[in-house]
Design a protein around this motif. Sequence first.
Motif, mmCIF file in Angstrom:
data_model
loop_
_atom_site.group_PDB
_atom_site.id
_atom_site.type_symbol
_atom_site.label_atom_id
_atom_site.label_comp_id
_atom_site.label_asym_id
_atom_site.label_seq_id
_atom_site.Cartn_x
_atom_site.Cartn_y
_atom_site.Cartn_z
ATOM 1 N N CYS A 164 -8.738 -8.329 5.001
ATOM 2 C CA CYS A 164 -9.989 -7.623 4.700
ATOM 3 C C CYS A 164 -11.095 -8.054 5.656
ATOM 4 N N GLU A 172 -15.771 -7.768 -0.084
ATOM 5 C CA GLU A 172 -15.090 -6.494 -0.300
ATOM 6 C C GLU A 172 -13.796 -6.773 -1.046
ATOM 7 N N GLN A 214 -10.538 -6.366 8.935
ATOM 8 C CA GLN A 214 -10.908 -4.959 8.868
ATOM 9 C C GLN A 214 -12.423 -4.788 8.818
ATOM 10 N N GLU A 219 -10.683 5.078 1.320
ATOM 11 C CA GLU A 219 -9.477 4.889 2.108
ATOM 12 C C GLU A 219 -8.788 3.578 1.768
ATOM 13 N N LYS A 220 -9.600 2.529 1.608
ATOM 14 C CA LYS A 220 -9.042 1.219 1.272
ATOM 15 C C LYS A 220 -8.907 1.003 -0.232
ATOM 16 N N ASN A 221 -9.498 1.937 -1.037
ATOM 17 C CA ASN A 221 -9.520 1.762 -2.490
ATOM 18 C C ASN A 221 -10.199 0.441 -2.861
ATOM 19 N N SER A 222 -11.410 0.248 -2.309
ATOM 20 C CA SER A 222 -12.094 -1.036 -2.493
ATOM 21 C C SER A 222 -13.577 -0.825 -2.747
ATOM 22 N N HIS A 231 -4.421 -11.442 2.069
ATOM 23 C CA HIS A 231 -5.165 -10.210 1.826
ATOM 24 C C HIS A 231 -6.632 -10.368 2.202
ATOM 25 N N THR A 283 -10.419 -4.941 -3.209
ATOM 26 C CA THR A 283 -9.685 -3.764 -3.644
ATOM 27 C C THR A 283 -9.738 -3.690 -5.167
ATOM 28 N N ASP A 298 -15.079 2.318 -0.786
ATOM 29 C CA ASP A 298 -14.279 2.804 0.333
ATOM 30 C C ASP A 298 -13.025 3.461 -0.227
ATOM 31 N N GLU A 340 0.829 -1.198 0.000
ATOM 32 C CA GLU A 340 0.000 0.000 0.000
ATOM 33 C C GLU A 340 0.871 1.259 0.000
#
Length: 614
Positions: free
Chosen positions: A451, A571, A454, A555-558, A447, A573, A553, A36
């Motif tokens: 997720c 979810e 999170q 912030e997460k680019n998702s 990953h 990215t 999102d 990231e």
Amino acid sequence: MDAGRTVSNKEPTDDRSRLPLTRSLEARVLANFITEGLRENPSETSLSGTVLVTALTRLKHDQPNLLDALTATGHESMDSNSVAVLTWIDATFACWEREAILAPEAQQLTNRLRPLAAAFALTDSRFFTPGAHGLHRLLDVLYDYLKGWHGGLGDTALHRLSTAANIVDRIQSDFPSEPKVDEARIFFEQEIYEHHVQLKQLDTLLLERELTGLGADAIRQAAAWLLNTAITQVELPESVAQFIASDWYESGICIAQQHGFDSTQWRTFMATTQLLVDVVQPVSRTNTDELHRLYMTMQQISITLSKQLVSLQNDTEAVASTVGLIEYAMLRNLRGEDLGLQQVNPIFGGDGNNLPISANDLTALNLKPGHWFLMQTAEGAIRLRFVGSLINNYYLIFMDLLGNRALRKSLHEFRTLIGSGELRCLEAQDSFCLAMTSAIDLCEELHEQQCEEQNAQASAQPNPKFSAMDHGSIEDSQTDPTENDSPSKLQQKRKETEGTEQWHPTLKKNQPPAFTETPFESHTIVKLQIPMGTWLGFHDRDPPLMAKIVACDLEKNSYIFTNREGIKMRELTVPQLVALIDRDMVDILERKTNFRETVSQLFQQQERLDQGPQ
């Protein structure tokens, strides 16, 4: 990944056509191995491909990983794609070491090829297709060449390791050169073939010598096992079962000691054992043929048993008494009387387990002549080549790399060692090629796990940024995919974040934008303008999943996906979604703003960028 990259149309060679992996892994590598931090803060000045490859040639052999080694030599300014490739190469070699286990000295030798693998991956797109590059096949062959070597073999076997080291040095003298790699592979393949022929010639001699030298305990175990194959699958009268487990078993041991298990005398003994089992099985009173056969057998059974009861040959009264017991059981069977049949306990031969093993068990244990195994002993790990079996697969014989007799184990002992982990098979077909994919799979799992963690934290503390959007998604959660939704809010969100750099794939020139097998450039931003409410079908799960986009999102680019009830299903990215599209694992079930047209527009934008002033 940049100017140094050459794209070749060379197809994978026929000798690896069995490999089920034929698609490029490049998209998945770039989607999963870029951190990231690099996405958010890319390097302003990056090393060229030529400089990076030159730096790889100068790395020391004992470096723990490529990135740290390059940074230590002052080559820390790398673009995100190069960092992803180097990280993936390290992860691939780590997966390969776990599955294709070599002795420590041999493992150090194969690790010397990591910089070469990285150089090829940075300069040749074929490297991302398992089995398509010469180095993939060389590493697989090199493992086969070294898998039987271990330090306990002494100085005699050191020649094999030193030969491999010299070949590796020769490969690195012209760095990176695929022709040199192919020459080395051909050399190792020839060496493996010649060594296999030599060991195979020794197999028959070793089995014959082992059979001749069986000790008394081994013969007792084998005789018990062979008799158990005949009696444990049926029911017998108690008197007959006791006879087989005592006098008849002892007679079998005498015959095996005098004549061997491969002799005519032993085969006759086993045929008579089967006859003893058959003559006490119930016969229908209406089956005249079977009754006649049983009667004729009873007339000759005394002569047959007397000849083979060698354990009682000096005791004529005992022989007569035993023969009379069998004749009486046969007579009762002729009369149709109940013989009191019952399940028979196996004969104990001394090794604790004398039950027969089926052919399926042999297959499950990878017992094929020529296969290599790793065994942990009190003196350390040793490597064994399976030679063959004795006495109907009861005893298994192994040799070492030099052709010396190394081990004899019963099949039961072998299975116990496999189950305890003290013994494992070393056969690993296409080992490096499979490790290339395994490294990506592990990264994707990590990953996905992150997720989920999170998401769990986010669900415990609602984010006000999505409250209005989530409320709207729940209200239209029952909307059918064929209906039109309200205008997308994603465009507004994109305008707020213009100028933020993140990694995405670019589209090839003069080629339809299909997201399959496309090259990637770190300076390009592909904006996946997918409207809210678009339904997507995911085929990377079993069963497939259908879900609707309800939020992005930033912030997460998702993207966040829900089902019809508004329950969060997934979810992803943006790089993960791009990678799935590239693998044809996503269907656009609803075309609100025509997702394919959006991609086409991006393709035209890319053409204009390429045609503009440099």
